[in-house]
Write a protein that holds these residues in place. Structure first.
Motif, PDB file in Angstrom:
ATOM      1  N   TRP A 135       0.799  -1.221   0.000  1.00 39.99           N
ATOM      2  CA  TRP A 135       0.000   0.000   0.000  1.00 39.99           C
ATOM      3  C   TRP A 135       0.830   1.269   0.000  1.00 39.99           C
ATOM      4  O   TRP A 135       0.392   2.289  -0.535  1.00 39.99           O
ATOM      5  N   LEU A 139       0.199   4.323  -2.457  1.00 39.24           N
ATOM      6  CA  LEU A 139      -0.231   5.645  -1.966  1.00 39.24           C
ATOM      7  C   LEU A 139       0.863   6.706  -1.995  1.00 39.24           C
ATOM      8  O   LEU A 139       0.614   7.851  -1.634  1.00 39.24           O
ATOM      9  N   ASN A 147      -2.277   7.949  -7.253  1.00 38.11           N
ATOM     10  CA  ASN A 147      -2.131   9.300  -7.795  1.00 38.11           C
ATOM     11  C   ASN A 147      -1.820   9.278  -9.292  1.00 38.11           C
ATOM     12  O   ASN A 147      -2.198  10.200 -10.021  1.00 38.11           O
ATOM     13  N   GLN A 158      -3.926  13.329  -4.636  1.00 33.31           N
ATOM     14  CA  GLN A 158      -4.417  13.371  -3.259  1.00 33.31           C
ATOM     15  C   GLN A 158      -3.253  13.134  -2.288  1.00 33.31           C
ATOM     16  O   GLN A 158      -2.305  12.432  -2.601  1.00 33.31           O
ATOM     17  N   SER A 159      -3.387  13.739  -1.124  1.00 32.78           N
ATOM     18  CA  SER A 159      -2.330  13.598  -0.127  1.00 32.78           C
ATOM     19  C   SER A 159      -2.612  12.362   0.741  1.00 32.78           C
ATOM     20  O   SER A 159      -3.036  12.465   1.884  1.00 32.78           O
ATOM     21  N   TRP A 160      -2.389  11.192   0.157  1.00 34.04           N
ATOM     22  CA  TRP A 160      -2.730   9.950   0.863  1.00 34.04           C
ATOM     23  C   TRP A 160      -1.887   9.731   2.108  1.00 34.04           C
ATOM     24  O   TRP A 160      -2.302   9.060   3.032  1.00 34.04           O
ATOM     25  N   THR A 161      -0.671  10.281   2.096  1.00 32.18           N
ATOM     26  CA  THR A 161       0.218  10.008   3.233  1.00 32.18           C
ATOM     27  C   THR A 161       0.289  11.165   4.220  1.00 32.18           C
ATOM     28  O   THR A 161       1.061  11.129   5.164  1.00 32.18           O
ATOM     29  N   ALA A 164      -4.873  12.793   3.999  1.00 33.34           N
ATOM     30  CA  ALA A 164      -5.866  11.721   4.153  1.00 33.34           C
ATOM     31  C   ALA A 164      -5.217  10.462   4.721  1.00 33.34           C
ATOM     32  O   ALA A 164      -5.596   9.354   4.364  1.00 33.34           O
ATOM     33  N   GLU A 167      -7.555   8.145   6.660  1.00 32.41           N
ATOM     34  CA  GLU A 167      -8.432   7.471   5.691  1.00 32.41           C
ATOM     35  C   GLU A 167      -7.657   6.359   4.968  1.00 32.41           C
ATOM     36  O   GLU A 167      -8.202   5.285   4.701  1.00 32.41           O
ATOM     37  N   SER A 168      -6.383   6.636   4.660  1.00 30.72           N
ATOM     38  CA  SER A 168      -5.564   5.619   4.004  1.00 30.72           C
ATOM     39  C   SER A 168      -5.422   4.386   4.884  1.00 30.72           C
ATOM     40  O   SER A 168      -5.536   3.251   4.413  1.00 30.72           O
TER      41      SER A 168
ATOM     42  N   GLU B 254       4.356  14.806   3.923  1.00 26.68           N
ATOM     43  CA  GLU B 254       4.061  13.554   3.207  1.00 26.68           C
ATOM     44  C   GLU B 254       5.299  12.681   3.075  1.00 26.68           C
ATOM     45  O   GLU B 254       5.240  11.593   2.510  1.00 26.68           O
TER      46      GLU B 254
END
Lengths: 299, 442
Positions: A135, A139, A147, A158-161, A164, A167-168, B254
């Protein structure tokens, strides 16, 4: 006379004695590897012991101070908040998706159903430790698959790390964990005798009535058990959050589940006593959930 | 009777001969023992296994001390190594010889987990050859707790190809941070989609030195909670992120892989450690860059432009790893002999060359290391490198600084002045009032 009595007692209770002796090795293992570490954890939680520094050498018993500090510790409550969010949303998603998959597996008459079911079960076939690695590559903000897909459709990354990240985590947990609901509930559906539905049809029951009067009463307890087990499993989740967070807590605490908070306190800040206190709180929650689980399992 | 006496006499002679033989056998046979060595898995352990250093050590111990020593390597992953090392010490399962970072070293020394090496280094002629700054960094309260293995400083890396495309001069050596920002703005204009990472990789305090400041005053043993230089640091980061929009804050939040972005030409300018040049971008690194010399430009981080900077023209930080010995070792002599072997000039030079780390002894500038242009150039930065304060409070100070930078500057977008106030309060709380002081801001 006394010896004879003992002999007679042994003869009468031989089965129980043999059975009791047979469980001694298992009890010894449980005592050594579960009871003793648990007892140490509880004891440490009442001390100011540290893994390193002056308090590693000269620690002392401080009573309930760690627990009182926990109550006023803003990070503990932030961590509790994240954990509750994580558990609640995971519960809904894992249960809903798992339930739909279970219904598909038991009711659908689509060709290739077995193959589809095998695909559904893939997440549980992949070792848990691999999930976060897979994952993370999905992500990653600049190179990740998600992305890249979004970008190919002209959608913003999207800012998955970061933005969000909670949510991730929930997404990974749901993906890895819905199969549990699927298997448990599919077996519950399958265990309902078809004759019950046939009788209901004879009496002219509608689909809703069949569900309400036949299906639901028979799956009620596995369903409640499933919900408790999911919650219990998630409350002390660690792996995914650790993989996303690394050694130190994220500044915004968005991935700081309770178990990770306990870990960071004990092994990043080296406050072993405090970390054990957080660990003991988690243990109490899990213990209460286990009692509930046992209660429903008996029913 | 006579025959009995003869038998006894023969028996005594046989016993004496047997005892002498046994004594001779046991005293000439080498003593067998084991030494454990704890280091990071991957290139760290691989280097030790393949460099031949262990074979040399075993041979020397057999020859010089008549000891047959087996060396067992214990490894822990690079990620989280410090935590695993400290946990191992707490559990009593550490190695006799351990690979230790300076920050962990202070903690371990305070807990009395490490052997005081002072009596050993004082008898070691090679100790004189180690650079004084490196020796000083690992001497705590007058006691030497570790032997430095390598060093690294911060480097301003830039892509020569992108600089040329932007019409900027190559080679480039900025003299002030304002010049860096000026160049970064030109790059931004030419490549609007590319980020520019002007933040030192986990050496956030660097701009304090750039402006001539310190974080610790050795004269009174106090850390600096507030100073014009700390404010300068917050202002510099604030300007880079918010005023000029050069560095996306997502980079930190990030956790972007900036080394990969740089290798792919998606990042024209970044700050990272010495080791990146070969460890990350070398032929065996995770992101190899072909023709490194033609693509990668390097410069010293500049000063703020404030005159008479006590740290020199290009203030920098000093970091990297050491070898230490567990206080619980049963073989302190042999463990120290192993460290002597591991930090041999030729071994240090080979490690430095293979992984781009600076050597820390004057006689180690030899072989391929001496031929390496980047390392030759980077060695100069050691003149400007400020060592870390040898106290456990340094870790707490840095934790507070990182927390304020990330929570307050990045997430809450506070002004530099607000960040300074929050930092002063936090660091005073964490370190205690007696351990900090403030320098008035004009």
């Amino acid at each position: 006379m006394k010896i004879l009595k003992i002999k007679a007692w042994i003869r009468d209770n031989l089965d129980q004695i043999v059975l009791s002796l047979l469980i001694v090795p298992a009890l010894a293992l449980i005592f050594t590897f579960q009871f003793i570490p648990a007892a140490w954890t509880i004891w440490f939680s009442f001390t100011d012991m540290a893994l390193i520094g002056k308090k590693a050498l000269n620690w002392s018993f401080i009573g309930f101070k760690n627990y009182l500090d926990l109550i006023t510790d803003v990070y503990f409550w932030r961590s509790m908040n994240v954990t509750i969010q994580y558990c609640a949303v995971s519960l809904v998603l894992r249960f809903t998706i798992g339930m739909l998959a279970a219904l598909f597996m038991t009711l659908s008459k689509v060709k290739g159903k077995i193959f589809i079911a095998a695909v559904f079960l893939l997440p549980s076939a992949i070792p848990g430790i691999m999930h976060p690695y897979v994952w993370i590559s999905m992500l990653e903000p600049n190179y990740g698959t998600l992305n890249t897909i979004l970008g190919s459709f002209g959608l913003p990354r999207q800012s998955w790390t970061y933005g969000a990240v909670t949510e991730s985590l929930i997404m990974i947990n749901t993906w890895a964990g819905y199969t549990f609901t699927m298997i448990l509930m599919a077996s519950a559906f399958k265990s309902i005798p078809r004759e019950y539905y046939e009788v209901a049809e004879v009496y002219g029951a509608s689909r809703w009535q069949k569900f309400r009067k036949v299906t639901f009463p028979l799956i009620k307890f596995p369903l409640i058990l499933c919900l408790i087990l999911i919650f219990k499993e998630d409350i002390d989740d660690f792996t995914y959050a650790y993989m996303f967070t690394g050694e130190s807590p994220r500044p915004d605490f968005k991935t700081e589940l309770l178990s990770l908070y306990a870990y960071h306190k004990a092994f990043h800040y080296y406050e072993l006593g405090f970390g054990c206190a957080v660990g003991f709180i988690i243990a109490i929650i899990v213990f209460v959930l286990t009692l509930l689980q046992l209660k429903f399992a008996r029913l | 009777m006579a025959s009995t006496t003869k038998i006894i006499a023969v028996a005594i002679i046989v016993i004496i001969i047997a005892a002498a033989g046994y004594w001779y056998y046991t005293t000439t046979q080498p003593r067998k023992t084991e030494i454990t060595l704890m280091t990071k898995a991957g290139m760290w352990a691989d280097f030790i296994k393949t460099s031949g250093v262990l074979e040399d050590y075993k041979e020397r111990m057999l020859k010089e001390k008549n000891v047959k020593v087996e060396v067992t390597i214990i490894t822990a992953p690079h990620r989280g190594y410090g935590e695993k090392l400290i946990t191992s010490f707490a559990a009593g399962s550490e190695g006799d010889v351990c690979w230790v970072s300076p920050t962990d070293l202070y903690r371990l020394a305070e807990t009395e987990y490490l052997l005081d090496l002072t009596p050993y280094v004082s008898k070691w002629p090679d100790w004189e050859k180690f650079y004084p700054a490196a020796k000083k960094a690992y001497t705590i309260g007058g006691k030497v707790y570790a032997v430095p293995n390598d060093a690294a400083t911060m480097v301003l890396y830039y892509r020569k190809d992108l600089f040329k495309k932007a019409g900027l001069p190559v080679p480039w050596q900025p003299e002030t941070w304002d010049e860096v920002i000026e160049v970064a703005l030109k790059l931004k204009e030419k490549f609007p989609d590319l980020p520019i990472i002007i933040e030192p990789w986990y050496e956030e305090q660097l701009p304090i030195y750039s402006d001539g400041g310190v974080i610790y005053d050795p004269s009174d043993g106090k850390f600096i909670a507030k100073s014009p230089q700390i404010l300068y640091m917050f202002k510099l980061y604030y300007d880079i992120i918010y005023k000029y929009g050069l560095m996306p804050k997502e980079f930190k939040l990030e956790r972007w892989d900036d080394r990969k972005l740089f290798a792919e030409g998606k990042l024209p300018l970044m700050i990272d450690g010495t080791w990146c040049y070969t460890e990350k971008w070398g032929p065996n690194g995770p992101y190899p860059i072909e023709n490194r010399e033609e693509i990668i430009g390097y410069a010293h981080p500049p000063s703020s432009g404030r005159p008479n900077n006590p740290h020199g023209k290009y203030p920098n930080t000093f970091r990297d790893y050491t070898w230490a010995i567990s206080a619980r070792t049963k073989e302190p002599e042999l463990a120290f002999e192993l460290i002597k072997e591991l930090t041999r000039a030729d071994i240090m030079a080979k490690w430095g060359h293979d992984t781009s780390h600076l050597v820390v002894r004057s006689d180690a500038v030899i072989g391929d290391y001496a031929e390496d242009k980047f390392l030759q150039w980077n060695t100069e930065s050691l003149k400007y490198a400020v060592p870390k304060p040898p106290t456990i409070l340094f870790n707490k100070y840095m934790d507070a600084l990182k927390e304020v930078l990330r929570n307050e500057l990045l997430i809450n977008e506070r002004t530099p002045e607000e960040c300074l106030e929050i930092f002063a309060e936090k660091v005073t709380e964490e370190l205690g009032e007696d351990n900090v002081k403030e320098i008035p801001i004009p």
